[in-house]
Design a protein around this motif. Sequence first.
Motif, PDB file in Angstrom:
ATOM      1  N   LYS A 355      79.604 -27.720   3.085  1.00  0.00           N
ATOM      2  CA  LYS A 355      78.658 -26.925   2.785  1.00  0.00           C
ATOM      3  C   LYS A 355      77.456 -26.409   3.921  1.00  0.00           C
ATOM      4  O   LYS A 355      77.871 -26.984   5.184  1.00  0.00           O
ATOM      5  N   MET A 356      77.031 -25.219   3.776  1.00  0.00           N
ATOM      6  CA  MET A 356      75.953 -24.661   4.870  1.00  0.00           C
ATOM      7  C   MET A 356      74.766 -24.562   4.611  1.00  0.00           C
ATOM      8  O   MET A 356      74.753 -24.035   4.250  1.00  0.00           O
ATOM      9  N   ASP A 357      73.444 -24.991   5.244  1.00  0.00           N
ATOM     10  CA  ASP A 357      72.492 -24.770   5.658  1.00  0.00           C
ATOM     11  C   ASP A 357      71.543 -23.542   6.424  1.00  0.00           C
ATOM     12  O   ASP A 357      71.975 -24.313   8.028  1.00  0.00           O
ATOM     13  N   LEU A 380      72.065 -23.723  12.780  1.00  0.00           N
ATOM     14  CA  LEU A 380      73.580 -24.104  10.985  1.00  0.00           C
ATOM     15  C   LEU A 380      73.449 -25.769  11.234  1.00  0.00           C
ATOM     16  O   LEU A 380      74.314 -26.465  11.416  1.00  0.00           O
ATOM     17  N   GLN A 381      73.541 -26.370   9.794  1.00  0.00           N
ATOM     18  CA  GLN A 381      73.060 -28.089   9.215  1.00  0.00           C
ATOM     19  C   GLN A 381      74.638 -27.265   8.650  1.00  0.00           C
ATOM     20  O   GLN A 381      74.234 -27.166   7.219  1.00  0.00           O
ATOM     21  N   ILE A 382      76.001 -27.919   9.571  1.00  0.00           N
ATOM     22  CA  ILE A 382      76.638 -28.063   8.823  1.00  0.00           C
ATOM     23  C   ILE A 382      77.340 -29.322   8.259  1.00  0.00           C
ATOM     24  O   ILE A 382      76.854 -30.398   9.330  1.00  0.00           O
ATOM     25  N   MET A 383      77.582 -29.336   7.020  1.00  0.00           N
ATOM     26  CA  MET A 383      78.432 -30.202   6.082  1.00  0.00           C
ATOM     27  C   MET A 383      79.966 -30.696   5.795  1.00  0.00           C
ATOM     28  O   MET A 383      80.525 -29.843   5.257  1.00  0.00           O
ATOM     29  N   ASN A 384      80.649 -31.803   7.209  1.00  0.00           N
ATOM     30  CA  ASN A 384      82.114 -32.100   6.637  1.00  0.00           C
ATOM     31  C   ASN A 384      81.935 -32.143   5.647  1.00  0.00           C
ATOM     32  O   ASN A 384      82.083 -33.761   6.201  1.00  0.00           O
ATOM     33  N   THR A 385      82.898 -32.140   4.160  1.00  0.00           N
ATOM     34  CA  THR A 385      82.692 -33.645   3.302  1.00  0.00           C
ATOM     35  C   THR A 385      83.873 -34.425   3.157  1.00  0.00           C
ATOM     36  O   THR A 385      84.550 -35.311   2.290  1.00  0.00           O
ATOM     37  N   THR A 386      85.122 -32.977   4.020  1.00  0.00           N
ATOM     38  CA  THR A 386      86.426 -33.707   4.064  1.00  0.00           C
ATOM     39  C   THR A 386      86.529 -34.631   5.393  1.00  0.00           C
ATOM     40  O   THR A 386      85.652 -35.569   5.886  1.00  0.00           O
ATOM     41  N   GLU A 387      87.493 -35.990   4.647  1.00  0.00           N
ATOM     42  CA  GLU A 387      88.080 -36.837   5.834  1.00  0.00           C
ATOM     43  C   GLU A 387      88.548 -36.284   6.942  1.00  0.00           C
ATOM     44  O   GLU A 387      89.559 -37.483   7.778  1.00  0.00           O
ATOM     45  N   GLN A 388      89.177 -35.158   7.029  1.00  0.00           N
ATOM     46  CA  GLN A 388      89.621 -34.639   8.658  1.00  0.00           C
ATOM     47  C   GLN A 388      88.509 -33.620   9.217  1.00  0.00           C
ATOM     48  O   GLN A 388      87.795 -33.504   8.952  1.00  0.00           O
ATOM     49  N   ALA A 389      88.783 -33.675  10.259  1.00  0.00           N
ATOM     50  CA  ALA A 389      87.966 -33.052  11.706  1.00  0.00           C
ATOM     51  C   ALA A 389      88.341 -31.190  11.403  1.00  0.00           C
ATOM     52  O   ALA A 389      89.725 -30.963  11.254  1.00  0.00           O
ATOM     53  N   HIS A 390      87.470 -30.498  11.714  1.00  0.00           N
ATOM     54  CA  HIS A 390      88.100 -28.863  11.172  1.00  0.00           C
ATOM     55  C   HIS A 390      86.595 -28.358  12.567  1.00  0.00           C
ATOM     56  O   HIS A 390      86.117 -28.894  12.897  1.00  0.00           O
ATOM     57  N   PRO A 448      91.605 -21.761   5.554  1.00  0.00           N
ATOM     58  CA  PRO A 448      91.279 -21.090   5.102  1.00  0.00           C
ATOM     59  C   PRO A 448      91.075 -21.193   3.850  1.00  0.00           C
ATOM     60  O   PRO A 448      89.998 -20.252   3.730  1.00  0.00           O
ATOM     61  N   SER A 449      91.118 -22.591   2.633  1.00  0.00           N
ATOM     62  CA  SER A 449      90.119 -22.527   1.614  1.00  0.00           C
ATOM     63  C   SER A 449      88.589 -23.017   1.454  1.00  0.00           C
ATOM     64  O   SER A 449      88.222 -23.595   0.612  1.00  0.00           O
ATOM     65  N   LEU A 450      89.101 -24.024   2.932  1.00  0.00           N
ATOM     66  CA  LEU A 450      87.836 -24.055   2.949  1.00  0.00           C
ATOM     67  C   LEU A 450      86.408 -23.515   3.808  1.00  0.00           C
ATOM     68  O   LEU A 450      86.747 -22.631   5.344  1.00  0.00           O
ATOM     69  N   HIS A 451      86.029 -22.169   2.910  1.00  0.00           N
ATOM     70  CA  HIS A 451      84.637 -21.449   3.587  1.00  0.00           C
ATOM     71  C   HIS A 451      83.753 -21.246   2.845  1.00  0.00           C
ATOM     72  O   HIS A 451      83.706 -21.911   1.348  1.00  0.00           O
ATOM     73  N   VAL A 452      82.657 -21.022   3.426  1.00  0.00           N
ATOM     74  CA  VAL A 452      81.380 -20.848   2.299  1.00  0.00           C
ATOM     75  C   VAL A 452      80.419 -19.766   3.317  1.00  0.00           C
ATOM     76  O   VAL A 452      80.724 -19.689   4.272  1.00  0.00           O
ATOM     77  N   SER A 453      79.819 -19.468   2.681  1.00  0.00           N
ATOM     78  CA  SER A 453      78.463 -18.411   3.020  1.00  0.00           C
ATOM     79  C   SER A 453      77.556 -18.435   2.832  1.00  0.00           C
ATOM     80  O   SER A 453      76.962 -19.123   1.169  1.00  0.00           O
TER      81      SER A 453
END
Length: 462
Positions: A355-357, A380-390, A448-453
């Motif tokens: 998620k990103m704001d 950019l307010q970035i939320m990585n909700t997965t359990e791996q760093a990216h 690449p499947s983890l993307h948001v705009s």
Amino acid sequence: MNAPQPQVIKMYAAREEIYPRETKGRYASLRWVFVWLTQLVFYGFAWLQWNGRQALLFDLAARKFYIFGLVLWPQDFIYLAALLIICAYLLFLATAVAGRVWCGFACPQTVYTEIFLWIERKIEGKRSARMLLDKQGPSLKKFLKKTTKHVVWAALALWTGFTFVGYFTPIKQLAAEVTTLSFGPWEWFWVVFYAFATYGNAGWMREQVCKYMCPYARFQSSMFDRDTLIITYDSKRGEPRGARGKNADTSKLGDCIDCTMCVQVCPTGIDIRKGLQYECIGCAACIDACNGVMDKIDLPRGLIRYSTDHAMAENYTTAQIRAHALRPRVLIYTGILCLIVAAVGSALWLRTPLKMDVIRDRGAMGREVEDGMIENVYRLQIMNTTEQAHTYRIRVEGMEHLHQVTADTVKVGATETLAYPIRLRADHDAGHKGSNKIEVELEAIDDPSLHVSEHAVFIVPR
């Protein structure tokens, strides 16, 4: 002539102690299956590990809910609301089909009352022994039995409270704090509060919770109809009731021998032969007791059984009862439930764990910097909700000659929220005066499947 004496009318009747007799049978075994199942889930899942952390954890301090491989944030509260709706419809459906089957087999009040009664029987003895013990005066034997029972009850209640809090504070951390008694104030409060509630409700209040405190007992009738399965007494077959003495004329008697076993085993102390009552929790203990009596006197089982009002009035067969179970109310509940489950399941499956704001710096609408370029600042307010760093790559599109001054990559840790500032610059004559629409894209380099705009605007001063 003596004057009439005033009478005192008491509006409150003191509670009569209920001593449920232990019973054996198919439904008693089924109740214990649910006792074991629910308690293995409750006590066991708190210790279950997943990806190096607790599998089920509602971390209110960090505002993260961990449900196995799923991590929910405050923005995902809709999923928890949907889960509650699903549980409600499951309860409505179960009630429409089989009455208070939830109350009789899986409700925490029923489950813990069953456990506390088992402890009471093991320490104080069977029903007759418990009744005799309570009638006796003070003695050392009575004191020791009562004290032992309450100590075991309290220990189980404290363990239950500890486990409950372990779903909100990591239970391994909580266990370490137990050894030093270094609980925080809220942890102390909830452990003691939940333990007290368990001890009081299951040990002392028991059937009073079901009869007077639980709202479900009051509004359940609105979900019943004449084809709802309920525990029924077959009065046509059982009446007139009477004992089977040596000289009794059994041709004039029904199958009920008036042994009151159905009353003695009832945890709420009702007589099912008087018809359906709101106190009945549908535990089917009376069915097991009556079937045992019927076996002993060589009469068919089923004098007390699960049936429906229609079936009793029309003498339906089992096949007819099943056919009438598929009625409009049940089909509507089932259809709505399936739609909700499908919608929630699809939303979770398609959910992007990123998620990103984009928040533009409102302190500077757009400023001119060296070389006559226009600069806008964003966060950019970035939320990585997965359990791996990216590591994510940042791209900005929408205007010509727009470039990013700050680094175009950012690393976000597992289940982490990061506020990352970026500065964008454009030529003075790029775009038009005022706001220009741009799009900020974020994409994981390793996936690449983890993307948001997200859309934003670039301000060019007038």
